[in-house]
Write an enzyme that holds these catalytic residues in place. Structure first.
Site, PDB file in Angstrom:
ATOM      1  N   LYS A  30       0.838  -1.206   0.000  1.00  0.00           N
ATOM      2  CA  LYS A  30       0.000   0.000   0.000  1.00  0.00           C
ATOM      3  C   LYS A  30       0.869   1.251   0.000  1.00  0.00           C
ATOM      4  CE  LYS A  30      -3.506   2.479   2.687  1.00  0.00           C
ATOM      5  NZ  LYS A  30      -4.504   2.419   3.777  1.00  0.00           N
TER       6      LYS A  30
ATOM      7  N   HIS B  88     -11.414 -31.170 -32.703  1.00  0.00           N
ATOM      8  CA  HIS B  88     -12.233 -30.008 -32.325  1.00  0.00           C
ATOM      9  C   HIS B  88     -13.169 -30.311 -31.153  1.00  0.00           C
ATOM     10  CE1 HIS B  88     -10.501 -28.223 -35.831  1.00  0.00           C
ATOM     11  NE2 HIS B  88     -11.126 -29.037 -36.650  1.00  0.00           N
TER      12      HIS B  88
END
Length: 510
Positions: A136, A273
Site C-alpha cells: 500500500k 475439435h
C-alpha cells in the site's frame, strides 16, 4: 538515517546472498524466527524483531510483527511531514525494504497426512499484514514477495534506488500473491463447510505458460492450473516429446482425457475439435486403436489420440503412420517411445488415468460474469433403464447401447452417435436439429449403419429421427426420453422392430 530492511520468509531460496548484498549497502536487517537463525548461522548480521518492538513473540509465534513499531515503519509516507513527525514522536524508524513470503499453506494442504490443526496453523497472519502494508505504501517502501526479484532489486539499489515504477510493479505482485493465498484458504473453508456455490466465488490459478496465441493467431492466451492438481489434469501430464501445447491442443487434449476416462476396458479415443471422431474398445490397446481408427480414418488426421492403457510397440507403429498432434497415455514402452519420438512434431504426454473422474466446477465466462456448474459425471444405471418398445434389446445390443451412451455424452449437442461391436461407426455433432445430426452420423457410417445402435444426448421431439434410423438399418436406440411426444417415437420404433431404451438422463454439451 540508516536504512532498514525487514525480512521474514518461508522460502529461503537465495536469501543469504541477497541479504548480504543489502548489508554491504549499509542496511540494518531485522528478522524473525527461522529466518533470523538462518541469517545468523550464515554470519549475516541481523537482529530480532522483538529488539525493535520491545515486545516478545507470543502465542507460539502467532503474534510477533503485529506492532506499531513495525507497521508504523511500514505505512509512514516519507513525503508527508506529519507522518514523519509522528514517527519521531513515537520513536519509530521507517522500514525501507520488506522481504516477506508466506507460510506454506498450499504445501501443507497437499500433504496426505496433514491434520486440520496443521492446516490452520499454516494460515499466515503477520506475513500478509506486512506485505499489504508495504505494498500500500509502495511510494515509500519497496516490497519483495518473490525470490526471483532479488537480483533486479539489488542491482537497482546498487545503482541508487528502486524506481517508483518498479516499486509499483512489485506492489501489484504482492496483492496478486496475497489474493491467491487467501483464495486457497477460502477454498479450504468452503470445502470443509460443503458449500458448492458460496455468496462470493473465489478461485485462483497459477500460470503454467504463455501460449503463442488462442484459438486463432490474433487472440492472446495463457494456460493456468489449479494450485492443487486434480488427478485427471492436463497440467499434471509429463510431456515426453514434442513442442509446447497450443491453446487448441489443450482444449482437445482435455476433452480426450475426459472421454477415455469413461471406459474401464482398454480404450482409445480420437478427438478433433473437442468432439470424438472415433472411439474403440478391445482386449488390447492395439485392438482398441484399430477400432478407433476404423471409425473415421479421415477425421483422425491431425487429431489427438488418448489411450487408457500403456502404448506398446505394435500400437506405436500404427500411430506413427498417421499425422497426429498429440498422443496421451498412462505410459509408453521404451520401444514405443523410440518409434514415436522419430516423428518431430508429435507431442507425447504421459498421465496416469484415474479410476473415475472427480466432480469439479466448470467455469464458462460471459461478458461481465461467469457461469459455474459441476462437470457431468453422471453414469448409466443399467438396472434403471426403461424399455418402452415391444422389442427388448438383445444382450449384444445392450452392450453396444451402453458403449454408445458413454460416447454421445461427450459429443457437442445436438448429438447422435452410432456404434457396433465396441466401436463408434458414425458421429453427428453440434447440429441445429437432431435429425440433421442423425443424417450426418448415418452418412459417415455408410454400410456399417446396418445393425448398429444409435445414441442421442437428448430426447426426440418427433419421430423423424427414428424414421431416419430405421431407413439406415439401425436396430436399437438409447435416448433420455421425456418428450411430450415420446409415444410417437415409440410407435415408430415398434413399426420398424427397433428396440428403444430410455435412460431418464440428458447429456447436453454446449
Amino acid at each position: 538515517m540508516q536504512k532498514r530492511a525487514l525480512v521474514s520468509v518461508s522460502n529461503k531460496e537465495n536469501l543469504t546472498d541477497f541479504i548480504s548484498g543489502l548489508v554491504k549497502l549499509d542496511y540494518e536487517i531485522i528478522s524473525t524466527g527461522g529466518t533470523l537463525k538462518k541469517l545468523q548461522d550464515a554470519g549475516v548480521p541481523a537482529k530480532a524483531v522483538d529488539s525493535v518492538t520491545g515486545f516478545p513473540e507470543i502465542l507460539d509465534g502467532r503474534v510477533k510483527t503485529l506492532h506499531p513499531f513495525v507497521h508504523g515503519g511500514l505505512l509512514a509516507k516519507k513525503n508527508d511531514p506529519d507522518h514523519m513527525k509522528q514517527l519521531e514522536e513515537n520513536n519509530i524508524q521507517p522500514i525501507d525494504l520488506v522481504i516477506v513470503n508466506l507460510y506454506p499453506f498450499k504445501e501443507t494442504l497437499a500433504k496426505a497426512d496433514a491434520t486440520d490443526e496443521d492446516i490452520i496453523e499454516n494460515i499466515d497472519i503477520g506475513g500478509p499484514a506486512m506485505l499489504r502494508a508495504a505494498a500500500k505504501n509502495f511510494e515509500s517502501t519497496t516490497v519483495i514477495v518473490d525470490p526471483a526479484d532479488y537480483a533486479d532489486v539489488l542491482a537497482a539499489l546498487e545503482q541508487g534506488d528502486v524506481s517508483l515504477e518498479k516499486r509499483r510493479e512489485l506492489a501489484g505482485k504482492v496483492f496478486r500473491h496475497t489474493a491467491h493465498y487467501d483464495a486457497m484458504i477460502a477454498g479450504y473453508f468452503t470445502e470443509k463447510a460443503e458449500i458448492d456455490f458460496p455468496e462470493n466465488y473465489t478461485v485462483t490459478y497459477e500460470k503454467v505458460q504463455t501460449l503463442r496465441y488462442g484459438e486463432n493467431p490474433h487472440q492472446q492466451a495463457a494456460f493456468y492450473r489449479l494450485p492443487q492438481d486434480e488427478e485427471l489434469s492436463l497440467a499434471a501430464a509429463k510431456q515426453l516429446h514434442g513442442k509446447e501445447l497450443s491453446y487448441n491442443n489443450i482444449q482437445d487434449a482435455n476433452a480426450a482425457l475426459e472421454m477415455v476416462a469413461a471406459y474401464d476396458e482398454p480404450a482409445v479415443v480420437a478427438v478433433k475439435h473437442m468432439n470424438p471422431c472415433g472411439i474403440g474398445m478391445g482386449d488390447t490397446v492395439e485392438e482398441a486403436f484399430d477400432r478407433a481408427y476404423a471409425a473415421d480414418p479421415v477425421s483422425i488426421f491431425g487429431g489427438i489420440v488418448a489411450a487408457n492403457r500403456e502404448i506398446d510397440l505394435a500400437t506405436a507403429e500404427k500411430l506413427s503412420k498417421i499425422f497426429l498432434e498429440i498422443v496421451i497415455a498412462p505410459s509408453f514402452t521404451v520401444e514405443a517411445l523410440d518409434v514415436l519420438q522419430q516423428k518431430k512434431n508429435i507431442r507425447l504426454l504421459e498421465l496416469a488415468m484415474p479410476a473415475s473422474v472427480d466432480t469439479y466446477h466448470r467455469l464458462t465466462t460471459v461478458k461481465g460474469g461467469v457461469l459455474i456448474q459441476t462437470n457431468d459425471t453422471a453414469t448409466l444405471d443399467v438396472d434403471a433403464l426403461e424399455v418402452p418398445t415391444k422389442r427388448k434389446p438383445t444382450a449384444e445390443e445392450l452392450a453396444d447401447l451402453q458403449f454408445v451412451w458413454k460416447a454421445v455424452k461427450h459429443v457437442k449437442s445436438n448429438a447422435i452417435a452410432l456404434a457396433k461391436g465396441k466401436q463408434t461407426v458414425g458421429i453427428g455433432a453440434g447440429q441445429m436439429n437432431r435429425v440433421g445430426a442423425a443424417k450426418i452420423a448415418i452418412e459417415q457410417a455408410g454400410e456399417q449403419a446396418k445393425g448398429a445402435v444409435m445414441g442421442s444426448d437428448a430426447f426426440f421431439p418427433m419421430p423423424d429421427t427414428v424414421e431416419t434410423a430405421a431407413a439406415a438399418g439401425i436396430t436399437a436406440i438409447i435416448q433420455p426420453g421425456g418428450s411430450k411426444r415420446d409415444q410417437d417415437s415409440i410407435d415408430a420404433c415398434d413399426a420398424h422392430g427397433i428396440a428403444m431404451v430410455f435412460t431418464g438422463q440428458r447429456h447436453f454439451k454446449h
